[in-house]
Write an enzyme that holds these catalytic residues in place. Structure first.
Site, PDB file in Angstrom:
ATOM      1  N   GLU A 169       0.811  -1.220   0.000  1.00 43.48           N
ATOM      2  CA  GLU A 169       0.000   0.000   0.000  1.00 43.48           C
ATOM      3  C   GLU A 169       0.846   1.273   0.000  1.00 43.48           C
ATOM      4  O   GLU A 169       0.577   2.225   0.729  1.00 43.48           O
ATOM      5  CB  GLU A 169      -0.998  -0.023   1.162  1.00 43.48           C
ATOM      6  N   GLU A 202      -5.041  -8.321  -1.558  1.00 41.54           N
ATOM      7  CA  GLU A 202      -5.626  -8.231  -0.216  1.00 41.54           C
ATOM      8  C   GLU A 202      -7.017  -7.642  -0.325  1.00 41.54           C
ATOM      9  O   GLU A 202      -7.214  -6.620  -0.967  1.00 41.54           O
ATOM     10  CB  GLU A 202      -4.747  -7.349   0.684  1.00 41.54           C
TER      11      GLU A 202
END
Length: 543
Positions: free
Chosen positions: A201, A320
């Site tokens: 991220e 994810e």
């Protein structure tokens, strides 16, 4: 030549507890046409994936601390039920990674900084200090992963050596030495890693931190070179390189592929949390709204298009996805109702060429497939296991004349000829009788029937159990999934009238279908999920 067909039927509604008189108030018909002549795309053989995160036991959100001892660094790996739950997939892909992975130091080589556990620290990323992975723990993890037969994706620290510039932005060159030492140790021990993932991220505007696509792309070239050198003289299969494990932003992802260039990144990962925050009071409403669920299809489509145009050598994965971020939704993510969102995600993402879909998490938070501490499977575990066993790689085009609440996905069956359908009905009142065809021949007719009570409707599909119908004709298999006692927020899933719970000996229960004649009507109930197998379906793409 005849083919076998699997149909997965999922029913959704907008109430949490639906009394008998509400379910099946409306009898409707729907036609489904499967285009079985060609596959529109293919998933990986191990499409279903689950994550293990790094969060310490004191990770909290909204005054709740749902992680306990469920992370890579502190989970009890000796628990038999945990091992059996993973083994049941034969195999399960496990992605090790998460928010804290870019603060992990590997205790190997000439490490010049102390290797200490994560501790709460206000100035640290996500409120924690840097943490450490000791090689003794890495040895234990690999022993466990090998014993369970897991296919391993491991997320590497992409912030090592960098420094904070301003806001979330980080700059400076990535220091690859600690990672290289870690890979050397891994290879020296003979540990099998399917794929190394770089960062978590950090793409675009980032979550806790961000790195420019230019820097990221250049560092991927460095990491690829490290992997090539480390594995050059090893008997181990060289792992693929996965990146960036972030939220999709078209310009950033495009630049990353252009900078890194052909054949550096093998897989492009992105994350999905399309239900919003875990404490959103509208969480259940979102799960039950077909128009809301459909919005994320644009992301799947755009990611695939970006890869096709700028990096056709790579494949898209969802690295994810937990539905609701910040540990998931309490009494939602760990209950039956979440499977409506989860199975829809699996079907939708596969239809847009996603090769792997990693569920956040295997254990930990409210969105774990397994309950933390006990490792008892939550309802989504059984949804994942049934998908993994029944849904093959080949994705087929499918149409229906049903209402917007009836969602349809089609795959070739896994390990045998045939087709698998996933049908999702977001109505809490409509009971459908479904006809299935290949566009030429009707395989299963929608026959009219009288309105019956819920009990009668449930009894009929479960009447034939065994390997052969009493009349000797071909059968279809049916796996009907309902919530215990009709409570959509139940933590117990019911298969063909039997509650799914670990056996007295601590084993994962068997998931047995009921058999019905292929000529009998296919009835789909509101607020339920079903896997149905039909023979003699003409789908040449699945031969």
């Amino acid at each position: 030549m005849g083919f076998r067909v699997c149909v997965i039927v999922v029913f959704l509604g907008c109430l949490l507890l639906v009394p008998e008189k509400t379910m099946a108030q409306e009898m409707k018909r729907a036609s489904i046409v499967i285009q079985g002549a060609r596959r529109v795309c293919e998933t990986d053989e191990n499409f279903v994936c689950a994550t293990l995160d790094w969060w310490p036991h004191d990770k909290c959100n909204y005054d709740q601390c749902p992680w306990g001892y469920s992370s890579v660094i502190n989970m009890d790996l000796t628990r038999p039920l945990l091992t059996k739950a993973i083994k049941a997939f034969k195999p399960l892909r496990i992605r090790i990674g998460g928010s804290l992975q870019d603060q992990v130091i590997y205790d190997v080589g000439n490490l010049k900084t102390p290797c200490r556990p994560f501790q709460k620290m206000n100035s640290g990323l996500f409120g924690f200090s840097k943490g450490c992975l000791h090689m003794k723990r890495w040895d234990e993890l690999n022993s466990f992963l090998t014993a369970t037969g897991a296919v391993v994706t491991f997320g590497l620290n992409a912030l090592r050596g960098r420094h904070k510039l301003r806001g979330k932005a980080w700059g400076g060159a990535w220091d690859h030495i600690n990672t290289q030492d870690f890979l050397n140790y891994t290879v020296s021990k003979g540990y099998v890693i399917d794929s190394w993932e770089f960062g978590n991220e950090l793409s675009g505007s980032g979550v806790g931190a961000s790195v420019s696509a230019e820097l990221y792309g250049k560092d991927l070239i460095v990491l690829k070179d490290v992997i090539n050198k480390v594995y050059k003289n090893s008997w181990l299969h060289k792992p693929i390189l996965v990146a960036p494990g972030g939220f999709y932003e078209q310009q950033w992802y495009t630049k990353l592929l252009e900078i890194s260039g052909p054949s550096v990144v093998d897989v492009v990962t992105h994350h999905i949390y399309n239900l919003g925050s875990g404490n959103d009071p509208a969480l259940v409403k979102k799960i039950m709204d077909p128009s809301y669920l459909s919005q994320v299809s644009k992301t799947f489509k755009d990611v695939n298009q970006t890869i096709q145009e700028h990096g056709p050598w790579a494949s898209p994965w969802v690295g994810e996805s937990g539905g609701a971020y910040n540990s998931g939704g309490r009494h939602v993510s760990d209950t039956f109702i979440d499977s409506f969102w989860y199975l829809d995600q699996l079907g939708m993402s596969a239809r847009h060429n996603t090769k792997v879909y990693c569920r956040q998490t295997l254990v930990g938070g409210f969105y774990g497939l397994l309950e933390k501490g006990t490792f008892v499977p939550n309802p989504d575990y059984y949804s994942a296991l049934l998908w993994h066993r029944l849904m093959g790689k080949g994705v087929l085009a499918v149409q229906t004349d049903g209402p917007p609440q009836l969602r349809v996905y089609a795959h070739c069956s896994k390990g045998r000829a045939g087709v698998t359908l996933l049908l999702i009905n977001l109505s809490n009142q409509s009971d459908f009788t479904v006809s299935v065809s290949n566009g030429i021949n009707v395989v299963l007719n929608a026959e009219s029937r009288k309105k019956k009570s819920l009990l009668d409707t449930l009894k009929r599909p479960f009447s034939w159990i065994g390997s052969k119908a009493s009349d000797g004709y071909l059968n279809r298999e049916e796996y009907h999934l309902t919530p215990e006692n009709g409570v959509l927020r139940s933590k117990t899933m019911v298969l063909n009238g039997k509650s799914l719970k670990p056996t007295a000996t601590g084993d994962i229960p068997s998931l047995e279908p009921v058999l019905r004649s292929v000529n009998s009507p296919l009835n789909v109930l509101p607020l339920s999920m079903s896997f149905i197998v039909l023979p003699n379906f003409d789908a040449s793409a699945c031969s």
